[in-house]
Design a protein around this motif. Structure first.
Motif, PDB file in Angstrom:
ATOM      1  N   CYS A  49      18.365 -33.793 -20.948  1.00  0.00           N
ATOM      2  CA  CYS A  49      17.663 -33.500 -19.567  1.00  0.00           C
ATOM      3  C   CYS A  49      17.955 -34.854 -18.900  1.00  0.00           C
ATOM      4  O   CYS A  49      17.503 -35.913 -19.402  1.00  0.00           O
ATOM      5  CB  CYS A  49      16.346 -33.153 -19.714  1.00  0.00           C
ATOM      6  N   CYS A  98      13.841 -36.349 -17.806  1.00  0.00           N
ATOM      7  CA  CYS A  98      12.861 -36.602 -18.942  1.00  0.00           C
ATOM      8  C   CYS A  98      13.594 -37.230 -19.922  1.00  0.00           C
ATOM      9  O   CYS A  98      12.943 -37.544 -21.110  1.00  0.00           O
ATOM     10  CB  CYS A  98      11.916 -35.379 -19.263  1.00  0.00           C
ATOM     11  N   CYS A 116      16.242 -27.865 -18.581  1.00  0.00           N
ATOM     12  CA  CYS A 116      15.137 -28.411 -19.329  1.00  0.00           C
ATOM     13  C   CYS A 116      13.774 -27.545 -18.881  1.00  0.00           C
ATOM     14  O   CYS A 116      13.708 -27.242 -17.577  1.00  0.00           O
ATOM     15  CB  CYS A 116      15.092 -29.853 -18.682  1.00  0.00           C
ATOM     16  N   ASP A 172      10.947 -28.290 -19.069  1.00  0.00           N
ATOM     17  CA  ASP A 172       9.940 -28.975 -18.520  1.00  0.00           C
ATOM     18  C   ASP A 172      10.124 -29.295 -16.795  1.00  0.00           C
ATOM     19  O   ASP A 172       9.315 -29.239 -16.017  1.00  0.00           O
ATOM     20  CB  ASP A 172       9.647 -30.380 -19.334  1.00  0.00           C
ATOM     21  N   CYS A 173      11.450 -29.614 -16.599  1.00  0.00           N
ATOM     22  CA  CYS A 173      11.689 -30.218 -15.421  1.00  0.00           C
ATOM     23  C   CYS A 173      12.383 -29.276 -14.578  1.00  0.00           C
ATOM     24  O   CYS A 173      12.520 -29.353 -13.449  1.00  0.00           O
ATOM     25  CB  CYS A 173      12.449 -31.329 -15.520  1.00  0.00           C
TER      26      CYS A 173
HETATM   27 ZN   LIG Z   1      13.251 -32.644 -18.452  1.00  0.00          ZN
END
Ligand SMILES: [Zn+2]
Length: 110
Positions: free
Chosen positions: A3, A6, A17, A19-20
């Motif tokens: 990613c 992050c 990703c 999370d992102c």
């Molecule tokens: Zn990420």
């Protein structure tokens, strides 16, 4: 897969990703590890020509004070500007007072 935001590493097969919520990349761009130290240059004195500026710069450097000369001729694109603005001798902010002392001792008018 990585990613770019992050820097998390993902196994092959993953494309985003979690999370992102952005696309993964195959390789992370290299980290810039040699960012030059930010130097706050302060205008010390101006000279009408480069020769005198160089003399004063040499004097400062002989006293372990780093100095640079600048002129507003935009990299010689407009050489005539040099004669209007003069050559500025600049020193680091933290060495300004020291530099002034050195030049005053050498009879420069600041
Ligand atoms: Zn990420």
């Amino acid at each position: 897969m990585f990613c770019p935001k992050c820097k998390a590493e993902y196994r092959e097969g993953f494309l985003r990703c979690t999370d992102c919520d952005i696309d993964l990349v195959f390789e992370l761009p290299p980290e810039p590890d040699d960012i030059p130290e930010y130097v706050d240059w302060i205008n010390l004195i101006s000279f009408p020509d480069k020769y005198e500026a160089d003399l004063a710069q040499g004097l400062l450097e002989a006293n372990d004070i780093e100095a640079v000369t600048t002129s507003d001729d935009c990299g010689s694109a407009y050489p005539s500007m040099t004669y209007v603005q003069g050559i500025r001798l600049m020193v680091k902010k933290e060495e300004l007072e020291l530099a002034k002392e050195v030049l005053r001792d050498a009879e420069y008018k600041l």
